[in-house]
Each structure stands twice: as structure tokens, then as C-alpha cells.
Design a protein around this motif. Structure first.
Motif, short mmCIF file in Angstrom:
data_model
loop_
_atom_site.label_atom_id
_atom_site.label_comp_id
_atom_site.label_asym_id
_atom_site.label_seq_id
_atom_site.Cartn_x
_atom_site.Cartn_y
_atom_site.Cartn_z
N ILE A 90 1.26 -0.97 -0.29
CA ILE A 90 0.19 -0.35 0.23
C ILE A 90 1.12 1.67 -0.24
O ILE A 90 0.81 1.90 -0.70
CB ILE A 90 -0.99 0.09 1.04
N SER A 91 1.99 1.06 1.10
CA SER A 91 2.74 2.30 1.09
C SER A 91 3.47 2.50 -0.53
O SER A 91 3.78 3.98 -0.93
CB SER A 91 4.03 1.95 1.79
N LEU A 92 4.02 1.45 -1.10
CA LEU A 92 4.13 2.17 -2.85
C LEU A 92 3.67 2.36 -3.41
O LEU A 92 3.73 2.98 -4.27
CB LEU A 92 5.30 0.23 -2.63
N LEU A 96 4.30 5.77 -5.76
CA LEU A 96 4.12 5.68 -7.00
C LEU A 96 2.65 6.66 -7.46
O LEU A 96 3.17 7.71 -8.33
CB LEU A 96 3.41 4.09 -7.24
N THR A 97 1.80 6.78 -6.99
CA THR A 97 0.95 8.14 -6.77
C THR A 97 1.91 9.74 -6.78
O THR A 97 1.06 10.12 -7.63
CB THR A 97 -0.83 8.07 -6.01
N GLU A 98 2.61 9.52 -5.79
CA GLU A 98 2.93 10.56 -5.49
C GLU A 98 4.00 10.95 -6.76
O GLU A 98 4.27 12.48 -6.72
CB GLU A 98 3.63 10.70 -4.05
N GLU A 99 3.98 10.36 -6.51
CA GLU A 99 6.01 10.81 -7.63
C GLU A 99 4.65 11.30 -9.77
O GLU A 99 5.28 12.38 -9.35
CB GLU A 99 6.28 9.43 -8.19
N MET A 149 -1.88 7.40 5.26
CA MET A 149 -1.97 7.48 3.91
C MET A 149 -2.42 8.72 2.87
O MET A 149 -2.37 9.62 2.41
CB MET A 149 -2.50 6.02 3.13
N VAL A 150 -4.10 8.90 3.76
CA VAL A 150 -4.81 10.17 4.05
C VAL A 150 -4.00 11.35 3.83
O VAL A 150 -3.66 12.45 3.23
CB VAL A 150 -5.89 10.46 4.70
N THR A 151 -3.07 11.25 5.02
CA THR A 151 -2.73 12.41 5.36
C THR A 151 -1.37 12.93 4.49
O THR A 151 -0.87 13.92 4.01
CB THR A 151 -1.91 12.41 6.96
N ARG A 152 -0.18 11.67 3.76
CA ARG A 152 0.17 12.02 2.88
C ARG A 152 0.08 12.29 1.53
O ARG A 152 0.48 12.98 1.33
CB ARG A 152 0.43 9.96 2.59
N ILE A 153 -1.46 12.07 1.27
CA ILE A 153 -1.65 13.25 -0.36
C ILE A 153 -2.37 14.56 -0.06
O ILE A 153 -2.37 15.57 -0.39
CB ILE A 153 -3.09 11.52 -0.98
N GLU A 154 -2.85 14.11 1.09
CA GLU A 154 -3.42 15.66 1.48
C GLU A 154 -1.81 16.93 1.71
O GLU A 154 -2.18 18.05 1.30
CB GLU A 154 -3.91 15.64 2.75
#
Length: 178
Positions: A90-92, A96-99, A149-154
Motif C-alpha cells: 500500500i505504501s509503494l 507511485l501515486t505521489e510521484e 495514507m490520507v495525510t500523505r496525499i493531503e
């Protein structure tokens, strides 16, 4: 002159193979310019599938003009081992989405916003979403990772979406991981 940020993967869809990120961005601009008064959602999400000797990750980019169509593409990453630990996978997926999200620089986002800007009073909209293939339901194995994960994308200035609203990851990208 090339943009400062090049992406090392190529993108594809049913019509085209081997697109650079610059070409993907041009397709999105062209799609939005067809109807600049539209209701646009730019969505990025990743899904993965563990196979016998590898794990396949598919990241999808979808630009939707609500009720008027979509343009979409994917990129693929193959990890040459079975990634059986859920948190690692899930983290990877999110990395990849963040990239891909990071390739939509402030300059590029401004270019997309400027397409709809003259039409705001006629209802035009533009949002950018990060679709995360996790769910908060009691029976969902990924629920313990939702906050992280929500915090990372926010933190990237992107609106997070989780299941059942994360369809770019859980449906579009998923179909190409098999």
C-alpha cells in the motif's frame, strides 16, 4: 527546452503507447480545451497485484469532465518479487501515486486551472484527487493505514479519496494489474 522534471516511465492507453509525461499533459490540456466550461476532476491512483514471481503496480491518470467523458492512461512498474506485506505494498502504491502527482507542478496545475478560470461564473470547476486503494470499513484489512495514507496525499495539496470513491485505483488501474 524540456521541462525540468522528466518521468522515467512511459504511459499508454488503448489508443497510444510510449507517451512521455509531457505528451500526457498535452493530451489533458487538449481534452480540457474541448469544453473549457466543464466540471473537471484530475485523478491519479495506483493498484497492485501480487503474481508468482513479481508484483505489478499500475498507476492511472484520469481527467474526467463530469457527464461529458474522460481521457485516461496508465503506467506500469514491476517489482521482481512477491510483495506479500500489505503495508509495504500500500505504501509503494501511494509512493507511485505521489510521484505522478508531483509531475503536476504548480506551473502545470496553473495551466489547467487557467483553462476553466474564465468560465467559473458559468459553473466550471477543476479539482485534483489522489485515489488510494484502501478502505475504512470494519472488514477492510487496510483500514489501519487510512489516516497515514490520507495525510500523505493531503500534504501534497491533493484531495484524498478512499474506497468506495477511489475508483481510479480500485477499478481503472486494477483491471491492468492482472
Amino acid at each position: 527546452m524540456k521541462k525540468s522534471q522528466d518521468y522515467h516511465h512511459s504511459f499508454q492507453n488503448l489508443q497510444e503507447n510510449g507517451m512521455s509525461f509531457e505528451q500526457v499533459f498535452e493530451r489533458i490540456v487538449t481534452f480540457m480545451n474541448l469544453n473549457p466550461s466543464g466540471h473537471y476532476r484530475l485523478m491519479v491512483g495506483t493498484d497492485s497485484q501480487v503474481h508468482k514471481s513479481q508484483t505489478i503496480f499500475i498507476t492511472g491518470i484520469v481527467i474526467q469532465n463530469k457527464g461529458k467523458g474522460v481521457w485516461a492512461c496508465i503506467t506500469k512498474v514491476i517489482v521482481p518479487r512477491q510483495m506479500t506485506h500489505l503495508h509495504e505494498r500500500i505504501s509503494l502504491e501511494l509512493s507511485l501515486t505521489e510521484e505522478v502527482v508531483s509531475l503536476f507542478t504548480e506551473e502545470r496545475k496553473s495551466e489547467l486551472i487557467n483553462i476553466v478560470l474564465p468560465y467559473l461564473y458559468q459553473g466550471a470547476t477543476f479539482t485534483m484527487e489522489g485515489h488510494i486503494d484502501i478502505g475504512a470499513g470494519k472488514r477492510n484489512k487496510t483500514r489501519e493505514f487510512v489516516k497515514e495514507m490520507v495525510t500523505r496525499i493531503e500534504s501534497m495539496g491533493v484531495e484524498p479519496k478512499i474506497k468506495p470513491n477511489a475508483f481510479v485505483a480500485s477499478s481503472y488501474a486494477n483491471r491492468y494489474t492482472k
